[in-house]
Every structure is written in structure tokens, then in C-alpha cells.
Write an enzyme that holds these catalytic residues in place. Structure first.
Site, PDB file in Angstrom:
ATOM      1  CB  THR A  41      -0.936   0.059   1.089  1.00 21.87           C
ATOM      2  OG1 THR A  41      -1.605  -1.071   1.183  1.00 21.87           O
ATOM      3  CG2 THR A  41      -1.721   1.479   1.248  1.00 21.87           C
ATOM      4  CB  ILE A  47      -3.071   4.857 -11.036  1.00 20.89           C
ATOM      5  CG1 ILE A  47      -1.626   5.310 -11.284  1.00 20.89           C
ATOM      6  CG2 ILE A  47      -4.069   5.125 -11.889  1.00 20.89           C
ATOM      7  CD1 ILE A  47      -1.490   6.852 -11.514  1.00 20.89           C
ATOM      8  CG  HIS A  49      -5.813   1.475 -13.040  1.00 19.78           C
ATOM      9  ND1 HIS A  49      -5.030   1.684 -14.070  1.00 19.78           N
ATOM     10  CD2 HIS A  49      -5.146   1.322 -11.851  1.00 19.78           C
ATOM     11  CE1 HIS A  49      -3.429   1.580 -13.700  1.00 19.78           C
ATOM     12  NE2 HIS A  49      -3.830   1.191 -12.412  1.00 19.78           N
ATOM     13  NE  ARG A 310       4.271  -3.994  -9.844  1.00 18.94           N
ATOM     14  CZ  ARG A 310       4.772  -3.744 -11.138  1.00 18.94           C
ATOM     15  NH1 ARG A 310       3.898  -3.808 -12.032  1.00 18.94           N
ATOM     16  NH2 ARG A 310       5.872  -3.728 -11.160  1.00 18.94           N
ATOM     17  CB  CYS A 399       8.593  19.705   7.295  1.00 14.60           C
ATOM     18  SG  CYS A 399       8.954  19.150   5.600  1.00 14.60           S
ATOM     19  CB  CYS A 436      15.952  19.069   2.296  1.00 17.17           C
ATOM     20  SG  CYS A 436      15.014  18.647   3.988  1.00 17.17           S
TER      21      CYS A 436
END
Length: 476
Positions: A41, A47, A49, A310, A399, A436
Site C-alpha cells: 500500500t 492510480i 484506474h 505487487r 518541515c 531535502c
């Protein structure tokens, strides 16, 4: 004893847990990692699909179409990012136009609406940065992009607040079928349940084969990717696939929901199901293939590379349903592409199986709504001022690359199913995902984790286990 034990806390396992929390069931999710979304995951193409590629009549085709249509509602209920940006399958030779037409007809057989073949002029008007060697493309307006780990975290948090129990760092060692239940032996304890759902990703074959004589085989298929800085995020707007040729399937080029550019993957079958190493050869391969799609690849904007696995089934389709020889043992195995797109429909399919088996009452207290962490980077200046008034920690930027505040990081740790390590914070807030790559913010995130979890900085890890960030302490 639990009514349902779900093995695996990826998008399938968490999706199933959330669906089943709509009922009065005692549910437990077991995950060998330190958090949700740490396997397939967390590292894929992200995507959604459209559904034109799968073989008509297969589970992949049926569940892809159904799952795709569920994302709009689900993303609103659970507050995770999703965008219908549309997709293109590009064709490089006039001789292959027939294959493009066949793909369109297959999509129409699968019930996919809006499919259209674009000529070169239409295509270039839509995506001006595509290579001039492209002659046509199949356009699918229902294609989309999503953040798979944010989606999974949202599913898990909602399942948790609706009563589901999660056990992390809990590896399944064996599953034993008793007369009316199962005993799941783990590295932590033995856990008893009436019904098992096997959503263990690349290890789903091992779990199935512990209890069933109907053996399955899952091949770990590694795919490598290059991720580009947000300065390259506008290179394309649509997800661009290459029409498969005799030279291979090609690679995709896509924007991400967070504004980056992603290129990949290749496909390499491996024996080691823990091998997530990238290689110079593999990354070179995907970048070379991507040159067919793009006029120019912004090489200087690559900020990181990664690999994902996968779960390829030798049956070449999803394996979903109750085992023929083991009552109450339900597989969700071989969930490779379009697994993410199909995930909501897979969860609903398994929900229906469980309802028929256990006949539970509805949970009338079920709340489908989950609110995500407020994203400082997406706020207007007025909204920023207001949230800082409410919580001054939102005024402290941790961040810089992704503009993530201390308030967001603290929320990520304190909320239900909160982060317990550096990668957990990263997936929930994007702290460390910018140009970074944690060079500036990692030490500050370590400090916040140690403070919020009341632990020594020496015990803070990157992803659980022995992945400690600090190994020695200098005493002066």
C-alpha cells in the site's frame, strides 16, 4: 474470542475492517509491521484506474469499475485526497492504432463510459509536454489519482473509532483450524477467532497454505519508481500510460495528488518478499522508457527513488472468497493492479460474504465520518492566523519543504491510531517528503516523538523494530 480476525493492515485489510465496523462484530486486525500501510500500500503508482484494461468478466474488471465509482463518496466521508485527473494511453506507431481501438472496445465491454480516441492535435492541445512521436491516445476521463497511505490511514482511523482492535508488530506464525474457530499463533500471543480474512498481500499465499489444501502461489513483483520535486509536478496533468508493444508494457508518467511527478514502474519477479532495494539498472530502465512519453525529463528534479512489491497471482486474477475446503476462511489474495482502484469494492464484496456467514446486527452507532489533520500548506493566510490562535503549535514550521507545522505532527501522534515512529509521522503529515528528504526536519520530529510519547530519543525508530534513528549518545 473475536468474531473476525483480519490479517494485514494494508488498504484491503483496513477497508474490510471499516466496512465490517458497520455491524456489531468483535473485530481484530493483525499487522506484522509497526503501522498501517507499510507493505504494498505505501509504494505503488497511486492510480485509480478507469477500468478499460482488465479482461471482461474477470474480478479485476468488475471490481475496478465498481471501486472507481466509490472514490468520490469515500474521499469526502474520510477526508483523504483524491482527484479525477483522467488518463491517457498513448500510441507511438500508426500500425498500433488497431490495438488502441481494441483497448477502447474492451473498456466499453467493461462498462467504462466516456472513452475517446484522440488524434495527435487533440492530444498535444491537452498535454503539450508529450513527445512529438506520439500519434494518438485513448482518453479515459474517469481515471484518477489518490494518496494510498493517506486513504488507508483514514480507513483504519475510522474503523478504530467504530470499535475495531488493531495489533501491530504482530506476525502470524501459524493458523490452526479448530471445530468452530481458528487459533492464530503470533509472535505476541495466540488469538482465537470465528472467521479469518486473509489480506496479507505478498504473503497471502503463506497464510492460505497454512490451513487449506487448495494451495495458491503469490509472486512478489517488484516495481521501481522515480519521484520528482513539485517544481516538475505540472509536467503533465493526466496520468499517461504507454500502449503495450512487443518491446514491453512501458512505464507511466503521472502527477501525484500532492503535486509531484512520478515515473515508473518496471516489473521484476523476485523471490525475497522483503526486497525493496532499487537498482541503477532498474531506475535507468524506467527513465529511458519514459523518454518515449515526454519531450524532456526534468532529471535534476528527482528527489528520491523507491520500490514496491505487487502480489501477482499465478491465476492472473484476484482471489476473493471463502476457501472451498475451510469454512469461514476468506481470501483477499493476489490483489495487484488494479487492486487500489478496486479496494472499496473488494471490501464491500467481503462484507457481504461475512454478513451471510455470521448474520450480525447493524451497528447503529457507526459513524462514517473522519476528519484528517488540517494541512497548513493548503490554508489561506487568514485560515493560518485563525488556527494559530486556536493552537499556537501551528505557528512553528518543522518541515520547510512541505510547510508542515508542529501542530500537525502533534496531531498525527495524538489522534486515533497515531504515529509511533518517523515514517508514521511522514505518511500522516508529509514531514520529510520534500526536496531535502528529511535533511532539515528529522531531528526535530525525533524530539517531538520522544516528548509526546514520553520516551527516550534513543528509542525513537524510523519504522519500528530495530530501526533506531540514534545509536549512541555523546556525553560531555
Amino acid at each position: 474470542m473475536f468474531d473476525v480476525i483480519v490479517i494485514g493492515a494494508g488498504v484491503i485489510g483496513c477497508g474490510v475492517a471499516r466496512e465490517l465496523s458497520k455491524y456489531n462484530l468483535n473485530i481484530c486486525v493483525l499487522e506484522k509491521g509497526s503501522d498501517v500501510a507499510v507493505g504494498t500500500t505505501k509504494a505503488n503508482s497511486a492510480i485509480v484506474h478507469a477500468g478499460h484494461d482488465a479482461k471482461p468478466g474477470s474480478l479485476k474488471s468488475v471490481l475496478n469499475k465498481k471501486g472507481n465509482a466509490m472514490f468520490d463518496r469515500l474521499s469526502k466521508e474520510l477526508d483523504f485526497p483524491f482527484k479525477r485527473n483522467g488518463s491517457l494511453v498513448v500510441c507511438f506507431n500508426k500500425e498500433d492504432l488497431g490495438k488502441l481501438q481494441e483497448l477502447k472496445e474492451r473498456g466499453e465491454q467493461n462498462g467504462i463510459s466516456g472513452l475517446k480516441i484522440l488524434d495527435k492535435n487533440e492530444l498535444m492541445a491537452m498535454e503539450p509536454n508529450l513527445n512529438s512521436n506520439i500519434v494518438a491516445a485513448l482518453y479515459a476521463p474517469t481515471g484518477g489519482i489518490v494518496c494510498p497511505y493517506e486513504m488507508t490511514i483514514a480507513l483504519a482511523e475510522n474503523a478504530f473509532t467504530n470499535g475495531v482492535d488493531f495489533k501491530f508488530n504482530c506476525e502470524v506464525l501459524d493458523v490452526v483450524k479448530e471445530k468452530d474457530s481458528f487459533i492464530v499463533k503470533t509472535n505476541l500471543e495466540d488469538i482465537e477467532g470465528r472467521l479469518i480474512i486473509n489480506a496479507a498481500g505478498v504473503n497471502a499465499d503463506s497464510i492460505n497454505n497454512m490451513v487449506s489444501e487448495n494451495k495458491i502461489n503469490i509472486i512478489a513483483r517488484k516495481g521501481e519508481y522515480c519521484l520528482f520535486d513539485k517544481t516538475a509536478g505540472k509536467t503533465v496533468e493526466k496520468t499517461i500510460f504507454q500502449l503495450p508493444t512487443k518491446m514491453g508494457k512501458g512505464v507511466l508518467v503521472t502527477p501525484t495528488v500532492d503535486g509531484n511527478l512520478l515515473i515508473g514502474p518496471n516489473a521484476i519477479d523476485i523471490e525475497d518478499k522483503g526486497d525493496l532495494n532499487t537498482t541503477g539498472e532498474g531506475l535507468g530502465e524506467i527513465l529511458e522508457k519514459a523518454k518515449l512519453t515526454l519531450k524532456n525529463i526534468p532529471m535534476r528534479s528527482i528527489i528520491t527513488s523507491f520500490a514496491g512489491l505487487r502480489a501477482h497471482s499465478t491465476e492472473d486474477d484476484f482471489i476473493i472468497g471463502e476457501s472451498e475446503d475451510v469454512d469461514n476462511f476468506i481470501n483477499a489474495a493476489g490483489i495487484e493492479s488494479p487492486g487500489l482502484s478496486s479496494a472499496p469494492a473488494i471490501a464491500e464484496m467481503i462484507e457481504n460474504i461475512v454478513i451471510n456467514k455470521l448474520n450480525p446486527d447493524k451497528n447503529h452507532k457507526f459513524n462514517p465520518i473522519r476528519k484528517g489533520i488540517p494541512k497548513f500548506r493548503e490554508m489561506s493566510n487568514e485560515e493560518r492566523k485563525e488556527i494559530i490562535k486556536i493552537n499556537p503549535l501551528y505557528g512553528n514550521i518543522i518541515c520547510r519543504c512541505e510547510l508542515v507545522t508542529e501542530g500537525e505532527i502533534v496531531d498525527a501522534i495524538r489522534r486515533p491510531m497515531g504515529a509511533r515512529d518517523l515514517d508514521g509521522v511522514k505518511r500522516r503529515t508529509r514531514a520529510g517528503m520534500g526536496r531535502c528528504q528529511s535533511g532539515f526536519c528529522s531531528t526535530k520530529v525525533v524530539d517531538i516523538l520522544a516528548r509526546e510519547l514520553n520516551m527516550s530519543k534513543m528509542d525513537v525508530t524510523k519504522f519500528g523494530g530495530k530501526s533506531n534513528i540514534l545509536l549512541n549518545e555523546n556525553k560531555r
